[in-house]
Scaffold this motif. Structure first.
Motif, PDB file in Angstrom:
ATOM      1  N   VAL A  52       0.848  -1.192   0.000  1.00  7.02           N
ATOM      2  CA  VAL A  52       0.000   0.000   0.000  1.00  7.02           C
ATOM      3  C   VAL A  52       0.879   1.235   0.000  1.00  7.02           C
ATOM      4  CG1 VAL A  52      -1.921  -1.113   1.221  1.00  7.02           C
ATOM      5  CG2 VAL A  52      -0.224   0.158   2.511  1.00  7.02           C
ATOM      6  N   ILE A  53       0.336   2.294  -0.566  1.00  2.00           N
ATOM      7  CA  ILE A  53       0.957   3.612  -0.448  1.00  2.00           C
ATOM      8  C   ILE A  53       0.058   4.410   0.486  1.00  2.00           C
ATOM      9  CG2 ILE A  53       1.625   5.737  -1.630  1.00  2.00           C
ATOM     10  CD1 ILE A  53       2.125   4.023  -4.147  1.00  2.00           C
ATOM     11  N   ILE A  54       0.666   4.917   1.542  1.00  2.00           N
ATOM     12  CA  ILE A  54      -0.089   5.661   2.555  1.00  2.00           C
ATOM     13  C   ILE A  54       0.707   6.876   2.995  1.00  2.00           C
ATOM     14  CG2 ILE A  54       0.811   4.223   4.443  1.00  2.00           C
ATOM     15  CD1 ILE A  54      -1.989   4.578   5.798  1.00  2.00           C
ATOM     16  N   THR A  55      -0.008   7.918   3.342  1.00  2.00           N
ATOM     17  CA  THR A  55       0.580   9.126   3.895  1.00  2.00           C
ATOM     18  C   THR A  55      -0.126   9.452   5.210  1.00  2.00           C
ATOM     19  OG1 THR A  55       1.121  11.463   3.444  1.00  2.00           O
ATOM     20  CG2 THR A  55      -1.022  10.671   2.679  1.00  2.00           C
ATOM     21  N   ALA A  56       0.503  10.306   5.987  1.00  2.00           N
ATOM     22  CA  ALA A  56      -0.156  10.846   7.177  1.00  2.00           C
ATOM     23  C   ALA A  56      -0.395  12.349   7.008  1.00  2.00           C
ATOM     24  CB  ALA A  56       0.689  10.582   8.423  1.00  2.00           C
ATOM     25  N   HIS A  57       0.021  12.887   5.869  1.00  2.00           N
ATOM     26  CA  HIS A  57      -0.150  14.315   5.616  1.00  2.00           C
ATOM     27  C   HIS A  57      -1.629  14.679   5.472  1.00  2.00           C
ATOM     28  CE1 HIS A  57       4.034  15.736   4.106  1.00  2.00           C
ATOM     29  NE2 HIS A  57       4.182  14.737   4.954  1.00  2.00           N
ATOM     30  N   ASN A  58      -1.950  15.876   5.872  1.00  2.00           N
ATOM     31  CA  ASN A  58      -3.255  16.493   5.639  1.00  2.00           C
ATOM     32  C   ASN A  58      -4.434  15.579   5.992  1.00  2.00           C
ATOM     33  OD1 ASN A  58      -1.927  18.847   4.625  1.00  2.00           O
ATOM     34  ND2 ASN A  58      -1.545  17.726   2.747  1.00  2.00           N
ATOM     35  N   PRO A  59      -4.552  15.211   7.274  1.00  2.00           N
ATOM     36  CA  PRO A  59      -5.660  14.343   7.702  1.00  2.00           C
ATOM     37  C   PRO A  59      -7.016  14.899   7.251  1.00  2.00           C
ATOM     38  CG  PRO A  59      -4.153  14.766   9.522  1.00  2.00           C
ATOM     39  CD  PRO A  59      -3.731  15.654   8.392  1.00  2.00           C
ATOM     40  N   LYS A  60      -7.896  13.975   6.877  1.00  2.00           N
ATOM     41  CA  LYS A  60      -9.241  14.317   6.404  1.00  2.00           C
ATOM     42  C   LYS A  60      -9.196  15.290   5.229  1.00  2.00           C
ATOM     43  CE  LYS A  60     -11.542  13.356  10.757  1.00  2.00           C
ATOM     44  NZ  LYS A  60     -12.451  13.856  11.790  1.00  2.00           N
ATOM     45  N   SER A  61      -8.104  15.245   4.468  1.00  2.00           N
ATOM     46  CA  SER A  61      -7.914  16.100   3.290  1.00  2.00           C
ATOM     47  C   SER A  61      -8.027  17.582   3.624  1.00  2.00           C
ATOM     48  CB  SER A  61      -8.885  15.716   2.177  1.00  2.00           C
ATOM     49  OG  SER A  61      -8.593  14.413   1.729  1.00  2.00           O
ATOM     50  N   GLN A  62      -7.592  17.935   4.825  1.00  2.00           N
ATOM     51  CA  GLN A  62      -7.536  19.326   5.258  1.00  2.00           C
ATOM     52  C   GLN A  62      -6.069  19.721   5.363  1.00  2.00           C
ATOM     53  OE1 GLN A  62     -10.401  21.242   5.747  1.00  2.00           O
ATOM     54  NE2 GLN A  62     -11.331  19.395   4.877  1.00  2.00           N
ATOM     55  N   GLN A  63      -5.665  20.738   4.579  1.00  2.00           N
ATOM     56  CA  GLN A  63      -4.262  21.124   4.576  1.00  2.00           C
ATOM     57  C   GLN A  63      -3.799  21.519   5.973  1.00  2.00           C
ATOM     58  OE1 GLN A  63      -3.933  23.878   1.109  1.00  2.00           O
ATOM     59  NE2 GLN A  63      -2.240  22.515   0.605  1.00  2.00           N
ATOM     60  N   SER A  65      -0.102  22.488   8.436  1.00  2.00           N
ATOM     61  CA  SER A  65       1.196  23.157   8.332  1.00  2.00           C
ATOM     62  C   SER A  65       2.275  22.134   7.989  1.00  2.00           C
ATOM     63  CB  SER A  65       1.542  23.845   9.649  1.00  2.00           C
ATOM     64  OG  SER A  65       1.815  22.866  10.654  1.00  2.00           O
ATOM     65  N   THR A  66       3.377  22.629   7.471  1.00  2.00           N
ATOM     66  CA  THR A  66       4.518  21.760   7.173  1.00  2.00           C
ATOM     67  C   THR A  66       4.955  21.028   8.431  1.00  2.00           C
ATOM     68  OG1 THR A  66       5.242  23.212   5.381  1.00  2.00           O
ATOM     69  CG2 THR A  66       6.897  21.722   6.305  1.00  2.00           C
ATOM     70  N   LEU A  67       5.017  21.729   9.541  1.00  2.00           N
ATOM     71  CA  LEU A  67       5.440  21.118  10.801  1.00  2.00           C
ATOM     72  C   LEU A  67       4.486  20.005  11.229  1.00  2.00           C
ATOM     73  CD1 LEU A  67       7.416  21.071  13.172  1.00  2.00           C
ATOM     74  CD2 LEU A  67       6.025  22.815  14.274  1.00  2.00           C
ATOM     75  N   ALA A  68       3.181  20.252  11.145  1.00  2.00           N
ATOM     76  CA  ALA A  68       2.201  19.226  11.530  1.00  2.00           C
ATOM     77  C   ALA A  68       2.320  18.006  10.618  1.00  2.00           C
ATOM     78  CB  ALA A  68       0.788  19.796  11.470  1.00  2.00           C
ATOM     79  N   ASN A  69       2.520  18.225   9.322  1.00  2.00           N
ATOM     80  CA  ASN A  69       2.672  17.105   8.397  1.00  2.00           C
ATOM     81  C   ASN A  69       3.959  16.320   8.668  1.00  2.00           C
ATOM     82  OD1 ASN A  69       0.263  17.269   6.924  1.00  2.00           O
ATOM     83  ND2 ASN A  69       1.101  18.796   5.546  1.00  2.00           N
ATOM     84  N   GLY A  97      -0.493  20.767 -10.103  1.00  2.00           N
ATOM     85  CA  GLY A  97      -0.401  21.570  -8.890  1.00  2.00           C
ATOM     86  C   GLY A  97      -1.730  21.702  -8.173  1.00  2.00           C
ATOM     87  N   GLY A  98      -1.866  22.775  -7.417  1.00  2.00           N
ATOM     88  CA  GLY A  98      -3.093  23.020  -6.679  1.00  2.00           C
ATOM     89  C   GLY A  98      -3.124  22.385  -5.297  1.00  2.00           C
ATOM     90  N   TRP A  99      -2.225  21.466  -5.045  1.00  2.00           N
ATOM     91  CA  TRP A  99      -2.145  20.784  -3.749  1.00  2.00           C
ATOM     92  C   TRP A  99      -0.690  20.395  -3.566  1.00  2.00           C
ATOM     93  CZ3 TRP A  99      -5.763  20.260  -0.019  1.00  2.00           C
ATOM     94  CH2 TRP A  99      -5.551  19.333   0.998  1.00  2.00           C
ATOM     95  N   PRO A 100      -0.138  20.542  -2.379  1.00  2.00           N
ATOM     96  CA  PRO A 100       1.276  20.204  -2.199  1.00  2.00           C
ATOM     97  C   PRO A 100       1.536  18.693  -2.294  1.00  2.00           C
ATOM     98  CG  PRO A 100       0.273  20.757  -0.093  1.00  2.00           C
ATOM     99  CD  PRO A 100      -0.764  21.026  -1.148  1.00  2.00           C
ATOM    100  N   ALA A 101       2.748  18.346  -2.708  1.00  2.00           N
ATOM    101  CA  ALA A 101       3.164  16.940  -2.690  1.00  2.00           C
ATOM    102  C   ALA A 101       3.089  16.435  -1.256  1.00  2.00           C
ATOM    103  CB  ALA A 101       4.579  16.807  -3.231  1.00  2.00           C
ATOM    104  N   GLU A 102       2.800  15.144  -1.128  1.00  2.00           N
ATOM    105  CA  GLU A 102       2.679  14.537   0.200  1.00  2.00           C
ATOM    106  C   GLU A 102       3.646  13.366   0.329  1.00  2.00           C
ATOM    107  OE1 GLU A 102      -2.008  15.548   1.096  1.00  2.00           O
ATOM    108  OE2 GLU A 102      -1.424  13.460   0.832  1.00  2.00           O
ATOM    109  N   GLU A 103       4.492  13.440   1.361  1.00  2.00           N
ATOM    110  CA  GLU A 103       5.380  12.321   1.681  1.00  2.00           C
ATOM    111  C   GLU A 103       4.566  11.158   2.223  1.00  2.00           C
ATOM    112  OE1 GLU A 103       9.481  13.253   3.623  1.00  2.00           O
ATOM    113  OE2 GLU A 103       7.942  14.543   4.536  1.00  2.00           O
ATOM    114  N   GLY A 104       5.028   9.991   1.943  1.00  2.00           N
ATOM    115  CA  GLY A 104       4.391   8.808   2.494  1.00  2.00           C
ATOM    116  C   GLY A 104       5.300   7.613   2.335  1.00  2.00           C
TER     117      GLY A 104
END
Length: 142
Positions: A52-63, A65-69, A97-104
């Motif tokens: 699986v590919i999973i991220t923890a960035h932007n929970p509930k698809s709500q942007q 902060s960089t620190l929180a992500n 674009g339109g949404w930042p890249a997300e590490e996972g």
């Protein structure tokens, strides 16, 4: 939970308009619904039949902060390591674009049941599930 079917449809479209780059050598580009034999080869090399590919960035698809992500990514990393899975860095990069890249992470050997637990823990609506042959599908949990 998503507020409406139209919200889910918009998110579905966004997930499908994203390239998921797995940090192998050479890098592997995963697109939902497009089989990638390189993922199948990676599975075979690691003796697994899925990932699986999973991220923890932007929970509930709500942007967030960089620190929180970054903090959430660290917690996800720890959870995957504690569960004993091999992982490879993966980044979701929206096309246009339109949404930042997300590490996972591409988590080798993790099935949809285990992924659902992590998705719930990190408030993710969906993950990308890959079968033994490298066919990626979007698995919703919302």
């Amino acid at each position: 939970m998503l507020d409406s079917d139209s919200d889910k449809a918009k998110l579905d479209q966004a997930y499908r308009a994203t390239e998921y780059w797995v940090a192998t050598r050479p890098p592997i580009c995963v697109r939902i619904g497009v089989a990638n034999p390189a993922i199948g080869d990676l599975h075979q090399a690691h003796g697994v039949h899925c990932s699986v590919i999973i991220t923890a960035h932007n929970p509930k698809s709500q942007q967030q902060s960089t620190l929180a992500n970054q903090q959430a990514h660290g917690e996800l990393t720890q959870a995957i390591e504690q569960a004993g899975y091999a992982k490879v860095s993966a980044t979701g990069k929206p096309l246009g674009g339109g949404w930042p890249a997300e590490e996972g992470w591409l988590v080798l050997g993790m099935d949809v049941v285990e992924a659902s637990l992590l998705a719930e823990q990190f408030q993710q609506f969906a993950v990308v599930c890959l079968d033994a042959h490298g066919m990626p599908n979007l698995q919703w949990f919302a």
